[in-house]
Motif scaffolding. Structure first.
Motif, PDB file in Angstrom:
ATOM      1  N   LEU A 162       1.049 -10.411  16.053  1.00 50.16           N
ATOM      2  CA  LEU A 162       0.962 -10.162  17.490  1.00 50.16           C
ATOM      3  C   LEU A 162       1.342 -11.398  18.288  1.00 50.16           C
ATOM      4  CD1 LEU A 162      -2.162  -8.063  18.382  1.00 50.16           C
ATOM      5  CD2 LEU A 162       0.241  -7.470  18.485  1.00 50.16           C
ATOM      6  N   LEU A 188       5.229 -12.736  16.987  1.00 52.10           N
ATOM      7  CA  LEU A 188       6.420 -11.889  16.954  1.00 52.10           C
ATOM      8  C   LEU A 188       6.461 -10.817  18.034  1.00 52.10           C
ATOM      9  CD1 LEU A 188       6.616 -11.392  13.109  1.00 52.10           C
ATOM     10  CD2 LEU A 188       8.021 -12.879  14.522  1.00 52.10           C
ATOM     11  N   PHE A 189       5.319 -10.286  18.415  1.00 54.97           N
ATOM     12  CA  PHE A 189       5.383  -9.109  19.260  1.00 54.97           C
ATOM     13  C   PHE A 189       5.189  -9.376  20.749  1.00 54.97           C
ATOM     14  CE2 PHE A 189       4.458  -7.103  15.147  1.00 54.97           C
ATOM     15  CZ  PHE A 189       5.497  -6.196  15.131  1.00 54.97           C
ATOM     16  N   THR A 190       5.023 -10.658  21.127  1.00 49.93           N
ATOM     17  CA  THR A 190       4.800 -10.908  22.546  1.00 49.93           C
ATOM     18  C   THR A 190       5.947 -10.366  23.380  1.00 49.93           C
ATOM     19  OG1 THR A 190       3.890 -12.964  21.764  1.00 49.93           O
ATOM     20  CG2 THR A 190       4.006 -12.660  24.147  1.00 49.93           C
ATOM     21  N   ASN A 191       7.157 -10.655  22.937  1.00 52.27           N
ATOM     22  CA  ASN A 191       8.306 -10.225  23.721  1.00 52.27           C
ATOM     23  C   ASN A 191       8.991  -9.015  23.122  1.00 52.27           C
ATOM     24  OD1 ASN A 191       8.466 -12.243  25.803  1.00 52.27           O
ATOM     25  ND2 ASN A 191       8.848 -13.680  24.137  1.00 52.27           N
ATOM     26  N   HIS A 192       8.461  -8.499  22.043  1.00 53.12           N
ATOM     27  CA  HIS A 192       9.171  -7.432  21.364  1.00 53.12           C
ATOM     28  C   HIS A 192       8.340  -6.175  21.301  1.00 53.12           C
ATOM     29  CE1 HIS A 192      12.632  -9.658  20.113  1.00 53.12           C
ATOM     30  NE2 HIS A 192      11.848 -10.681  19.854  1.00 53.12           N
ATOM     31  N   SER A 193       9.023  -5.061  21.277  1.00 54.94           N
ATOM     32  CA  SER A 193       8.301  -3.809  21.147  1.00 54.94           C
ATOM     33  C   SER A 193       7.734  -3.740  19.747  1.00 54.94           C
ATOM     34  CB  SER A 193       9.228  -2.643  21.435  1.00 54.94           C
ATOM     35  OG  SER A 193       9.807  -2.153  20.276  1.00 54.94           O
ATOM     36  N   GLY A 194       6.634  -3.021  19.595  1.00 59.82           N
ATOM     37  CA  GLY A 194       6.045  -2.904  18.271  1.00 59.82           C
ATOM     38  C   GLY A 194       4.583  -2.548  18.340  1.00 59.82           C
ATOM     39  N   GLY A 238       1.689 -16.424  26.037  1.00 59.51           N
ATOM     40  CA  GLY A 238       2.880 -15.817  25.433  1.00 59.51           C
ATOM     41  C   GLY A 238       3.549 -16.787  24.505  1.00 59.51           C
ATOM     42  N   GLU A 239       4.554 -16.306  23.873  1.00 57.11           N
ATOM     43  CA  GLU A 239       5.337 -17.026  22.882  1.00 57.11           C
ATOM     44  C   GLU A 239       5.883 -18.314  23.493  1.00 57.11           C
ATOM     45  OE1 GLU A 239       9.028 -15.618  20.010  1.00 57.11           O
ATOM     46  OE2 GLU A 239       8.021 -14.212  21.343  1.00 57.11           O
ATOM     47  N   ARG A 247      19.213 -10.028  22.067  1.00 60.06           N
ATOM     48  CA  ARG A 247      17.811  -9.649  21.886  1.00 60.06           C
ATOM     49  C   ARG A 247      17.034 -10.761  21.202  1.00 60.06           C
ATOM     50  NH1 ARG A 247      13.784  -7.504  23.556  1.00 60.06           N
ATOM     51  NH2 ARG A 247      12.628  -5.876  22.478  1.00 60.06           N
ATOM     52  N   PRO A 307      14.539 -12.838  24.072  1.00 59.09           N
ATOM     53  CA  PRO A 307      13.671 -11.687  23.804  1.00 59.09           C
ATOM     54  C   PRO A 307      12.892 -11.227  25.011  1.00 59.09           C
ATOM     55  CG  PRO A 307      12.871 -13.639  22.662  1.00 59.09           C
ATOM     56  CD  PRO A 307      14.204 -13.979  23.222  1.00 59.09           C
ATOM     57  N   TRP A 308      12.726 -12.078  26.008  1.00 62.24           N
ATOM     58  CA  TRP A 308      11.918 -11.665  27.159  1.00 62.24           C
ATOM     59  C   TRP A 308      12.735 -10.876  28.195  1.00 62.24           C
ATOM     60  CZ3 TRP A 308      13.310 -16.461  25.644  1.00 62.24           C
ATOM     61  CH2 TRP A 308      14.114 -17.203  26.492  1.00 62.24           C
ATOM     62  N   CYS A 342      -4.555  -2.913  17.343  1.00 55.17           N
ATOM     63  CA  CYS A 342      -4.518  -4.079  18.207  1.00 55.17           C
ATOM     64  C   CYS A 342      -3.938  -3.619  19.547  1.00 55.17           C
ATOM     65  CB  CYS A 342      -3.600  -5.158  17.646  1.00 55.17           C
ATOM     66  SG  CYS A 342      -3.990  -5.658  15.969  1.00 55.17           S
ATOM     67  N   ARG A 343      -4.189  -4.389  20.581  1.00 55.62           N
ATOM     68  CA  ARG A 343      -3.644  -4.084  21.905  1.00 55.62           C
ATOM     69  C   ARG A 343      -3.994  -2.665  22.352  1.00 55.62           C
ATOM     70  NH1 ARG A 343       2.449  -6.462  21.973  1.00 55.62           N
ATOM     71  NH2 ARG A 343       2.805  -5.004  20.274  1.00 55.62           N
ATOM     72  N   ARG A 355      -2.202  -0.100  24.883  1.00 55.12           N
ATOM     73  CA  ARG A 355      -0.936   0.597  24.685  1.00 55.12           C
ATOM     74  C   ARG A 355      -1.125   2.032  24.228  1.00 55.12           C
ATOM     75  NH1 ARG A 355       3.506  -1.284  22.072  1.00 55.12           N
ATOM     76  NH2 ARG A 355       4.387  -2.859  23.405  1.00 55.12           N
TER      77      ARG A 355
END
Ligand SMILES: Nc1ncnc2c1ncn2[C@@H]1O[C@H](COP(=O)(O)O)[C@@H](O)[C@H]1O
Ligand SMILES: Nc1ncnc2c1ncn2[C@@H]1O[C@H](COP(=O)(O)O)[C@@H](O)[C@H]1O
Ligand SMILES: Nc1ncnc2c1ncn2[C@@H]1O[C@H](COP(=O)(O)O)[C@@H](O)[C@H]1O
Ligand code: NA
Ligand code: NA
Ligand code: NA
Lengths: 343, 105, 105, 343, 105, 343
Positions: C81, C84-90, D171-172, D302, D306-307, E100-101, E104
């Protein structure tokens, strides 16, 4: 010496042939980490078309052929397949740290035949204007099946003995008797042999000439180039797996094809003098022997010798055996053929 | 409307799948769901089936059986382990679920 | 014969999958199963991979990791989370399962 | 006026060409809700064959080409790619309600190059008998990669500044430095550029002529028609996605290609006078610039930004940009070429 | 970080999937995951989609919906059974998971 | 008598044609348990190419055709489609142990049209030098859609009556009225009709000749042979399913095609004398009628009559109906055409 230089020159120039350059290209792409892939359904269809075409072409010409002329080469094919496995057994038994079943599984694959090497050899011989009897590809099952059967029989017998000594081990019980017909059937049911035999039957019994000429022949070389690309990519990407097992497998895969090809070349030479087997046929037989089964052999071996480690035989076959058979043995035996039979 | 049931998941090499299904039927399973999967386990990396796999039959399939009979589920898992997976790569696990239309499982 | 374990499921865009697998191995996961999936979530409709998808790498893959160590499972979920998933769908979720052959997970 | 009428007539008649009629047909099918699909593995193979053929053809002819003549057009390609991104940045910065990263991602894709538009342009120019240097398709990476790299660099720098101001956001974490080589490598590893470069290498270093003539050339137009159908279907089915984002993206995708093509046309015109770059080459360069990356650009963007919201750039590119590049810009620049250079 | 949720799995013939997804959205589901599967049930053997299936649309798809609202999950299962599966082959089941999350789902 | 012998000889020799020999080959492979498969994406693409080509070819020639000549055959196609369904309803109603909906669903499929039989017929007529109007394949939807609509309407009406009598049954409520347009639309959206109509439109309105000649025509026969292989494999592997249902379905599938073909042959004969419909056109119309929808009919029937058991109609159609239509009816009606019209 001249012949050697000539051979070296010819050998290198072969790498510019569409066949080998695509093989090399595939390996380089994989080495570079390219995401280019040939999708699996396309690959399966490519193999199907190539083998069907080889079969049909062979079948059409067998109609007019003297079947007796095929007899001795067929017998020699069986002999070669069996010899390769026995030789492999003897060799691996002498090498340290090799489990018996892994050695036999590998020898079985190298005794069996590669559809893709066969297709590549046909095109490369045609390119060099080396003629051969159209039924030579039909020798494929005569070498392939005996080799697989023998390897499985030997591995099973070995295990039974080991178990007899060790008392009943835990684990899956070894079958008391190998069901030879089951192995033969499984080989014939595999997609590669099925396509080849379907093609042979169609060529022999039907009149597929129109569709051969309008479709299967024109696309043959193009699709072969695609297949070579796949072989190159796979060879590279399986190297890692091969590295994880004893290096003897890599060495065997490097040297084996040449030795196996020489055995078949020698037997073919006898057939040449005995029944007039063509020089091109001798070369093709040698390549068939040099090749190892990369498509449908592995599942047969896997089902028949499940206690062998697939990384050993698949790595050896895909990463080293097939490239050596195609890139080294085809030009080598073509040159040898010219040397021996004149050309 | 919802009844407790057990889902057995077996991940097996493609060429073993036929035998897995036969075993399920032999144990009295009424149906199963097959999914093509790839993955990595003890042995090596198994490609998913979308890129050319030279070597036939080494991709994996996931077989799922749902049954309302917990004992049957355990029997399937046990027999699969003993009869099929000793020499073969593969994974077996159970999950508790709730099904609709109990009579089907 | 059956041991409690946790299955972590991560659904990620195709081009992220390599990083998901690396993360699993970094966290000590022993294996994983990949399934090609499609679906719909917050973002948009993701085609399954059977029809032509012009744009490469945006289909989803489902990654499943089984481990007998609940803490390890949570660590994988948490790190995925965050990293990897902050900016990505999932999507990430956990299930309780029972595995055979505990020593493999 | 005559020229204009002439252009209009020619423009409309283009829609009867196999290329454009299949594009339109695909869009109509999708609009009608047809379940007809071109399976993904077939589509991937089609793109592979088209790009490999373009590459091989180019490579074969580069062997005899004067490489110096390629230098200026290559430099101009890099310049065009960079200019398009900078222009896009400037434009989107002036539009209301556009997040910086979405604008940059979109501009990056429009600076990059579409393999399908390139293939379509090659066929349509051939149909009209407009000749060009066979190495022009090799300019593709020279425009594609710099555009993607620049877009990612600018977006990353912008984010760093924003974060610097805002304190460490949640965030990342943004990478401190963009790894340019990683982006270049990722581009080259993408399936489109890999196929093109493999083709170029094979054409340059091997002798693939036989397979080119027997397979890759005969199937080229047919497979292009299949690709056009896919593009049409995708354009329609992504429209909904595009509607969900700011309409500025659609407008940019409509106008951008023409402007980008004109920039490249102008630079090409200079190259024509400076080093004798052919009129057909100028037209093709303009189309390359007008096109936007629809296959392998998006995953690079992408991964690099990514943002950014993919609906913005993918919608703009697939639904509007590509149809405009193919259906409007190819005939437009072909006509402009005739007007400017005579023909 | 982990919240209890329910996963509803529906296995349906391909040509029904569109209606399954519409029903999920009508019931307030926020997303779903589609997996192509094959299998065997009451009716007959359904091929996986990798070999030529002459007859279009009879392969199965697995649809999974995750929701933190148990009642919603049951509603989806119930309505699917009543409105879609009476005449059609298919399977519906629920699993308890942890997501998680939470926001959503 | 001579004619009969002649027919018998010709009939058997047809089995050597690429078309029928591949069909047979596929069935034999499946019977032998071969693992050879044609991957689904390849199969879908093959069907697409075949239908697109048939459509385009038809469209190109319709441009110059006298559309009035098409009118009567089109009307007869609609009549044939409806007649087949009504006949089927009457027949199944007299057979014991057949649920009404299963009979109607089966009759609907047999009234509808098979794309693969159509393609096979076109090639086999060409091989025998039997000419026909290029627009005949465009009669496909005129027979296909009315048959499907009628079958669904009758099945729904029957169910409503049954429910009216039985009181409101449990289970999914039957729709009060059949949405005819929805069924028509669903048919047209199916992949087979979509491809055919797209081809027709392209042929009529665009200029696809170049791509037809360079790609779609050369690959046509080869891809048809692949399709025949798939049909053969499917026919065999669905036999088991068919065995599980009442044997009347198999009998209907055996006899139905011949009867349906004869009906259409008779109507075609009238059109021959009334408006000069060509003998080849009559034969092709008879084959279209004899065929049954194997690709996109089933999902339409499934959606429209969900309470029918798919094993009945799919088994009957795939395992018996299609092989009979191709292997028996095409040679039969070709021979009948020669007998009736001379040739
Ligand atoms: N820890 C794990 N979690 C999830 N899947 C696994 C795991 N270990 C193995 N698998 C799956 O089981 C297959 C065979 O594993 P193995 O027998 O260990 O080679 C792999 O390809 C994975 O799909
Ligand atoms: N509520 C949900 N239930 C099941 N799967 C979901 C759900 N939400 C998202 N997904 C899956 O996660 C993927 C990405 O979701 P998202 O990040 O929301 O776009 C989707 O394509 C689905 O496959
Ligand atoms: N007992 C079961 N376990 C797992 N999956 C099942 C079971 N029964 C049915 N299925 C799945 O549901 C699909 C349709 O089943 P049915 O409606 O019974 O024909 C099958 O193709 C399987 O994928
Ligand atoms: Na060999
Ligand atoms: Na551009
Ligand atoms: Na019919």
């Amino acid at each position: 010496m001249d012949a050697l230089l000539d051979f070296a020159g010819q050998f290198l120039s072969q790498f510019q042939s569409p066949t080998l350059s695509f093989l090399l290209g595939g390996a380089l792409l994989a080495a570079f980490g390219s995401k280019l892939t040939i999708p699996n359904p396309v690959y399966q269809f490519v193999v199907f078309v190539l083998l069907l075409k080889i079969g049909m072409k062979g079948g059409v010409e067998i109609r007019e052929a003297n079947l007796l002329a095929m007899l001795l080469p067929a017998v020699f094919s069986v002999v070669t397949g069996l010899l390769i496995v026995l030789l492999g057994q003897a060799v691996f038994a002498r090498l340290p740290g090799i489990r018996r079943e892994d050695g036999l599984a590998t020898a079985g694959l190298f005794g069996a035949v590669s559809a893709s090497s066969l297709a590549a050899a046909i095109v490369m011989l045609e390119e060099q204007g080396i003629a051969f009897e159209a039924w030579v590809p039909a020798l494929y099952p005569f070498m392939d099946i005996p080799a697989l059967v023998l390897a499985i029989v030997l591995a099973t017998r070995h295990r039974q003995q080991a178990e007899g000594e060790a008392g009943d081990a835990n684990g899956e019980p070894t079958p008391r008797k190998v069901d030879t017909w089951a192995i033969v059937k499984e080989s014939l049911q595999g997609s590669a042999l099925s396509a080849l035999i379907l093609g042979l039957a169609l060529g022999l019994l039907a009149r597929p000439e129109s569709v051969l000429q309008s479709f299967y022949e024109p696309v043959f070389r193009g699709l072969l180039s695609v297949l070579m690309l796949v072989l190159g990519m796979e060879a590279w990407s399986r190297l890692r797996e091969l590295k994880a097992v004893a290096h003897w497998f890599a060495l065997y895969a490097l040297v084996g094809p040449v030795v196996h090809g020489l055995i078949a070349f020698g037997l073919g030479w006898i057939a040449h003098h005995a029944v007039g087997f063509s020089p091109g046929g001798v070369v093709l037989l040698a390549v068939i022997a040099a090749s190892n089964s990369d498509i449908s052999g592995p599942p047969t071996i896997r089902a028949g010798i499940p206690w062998a480690n697939p990384s050993t035989y698949i790595g050896a076959s895909t990463s080293v055996g097939t490239p050596v058979a195609i890139a080294l043995c085809i030009p080598l035996f073509a040159a040898l053929g010219k040397l021996v039979f004149g050309g | 409307m919802l009844y407790p049931a057990t889902k057995v998941t077996l991940i097996a090499e493609h060429f073993l799948v036929e035998r897995v299904c036969a075993l399920i039927e032999a144990c009295g399973g009424h149906g199963y769901t097959l999914t093509p999967v790839g993955g990595k386990g003890l042995h090596h990396l198994h490609a998913t089936s979308d890129r050319a796999t030279l070597v036939e039959g080494f991709d994996h399939q996931q077989v799922e059986v749902i049954t309302t009979d917990r004992a049957k589920a355990e029997r399937i898992a046990e027999r699969a382990l003993k009869e099929l997976f000793t020499n073969h790569s593969g994974v077996v696990y159970l999950e508790s679920i709730e099904v609709c239309r109990r009579e089907r499982f």
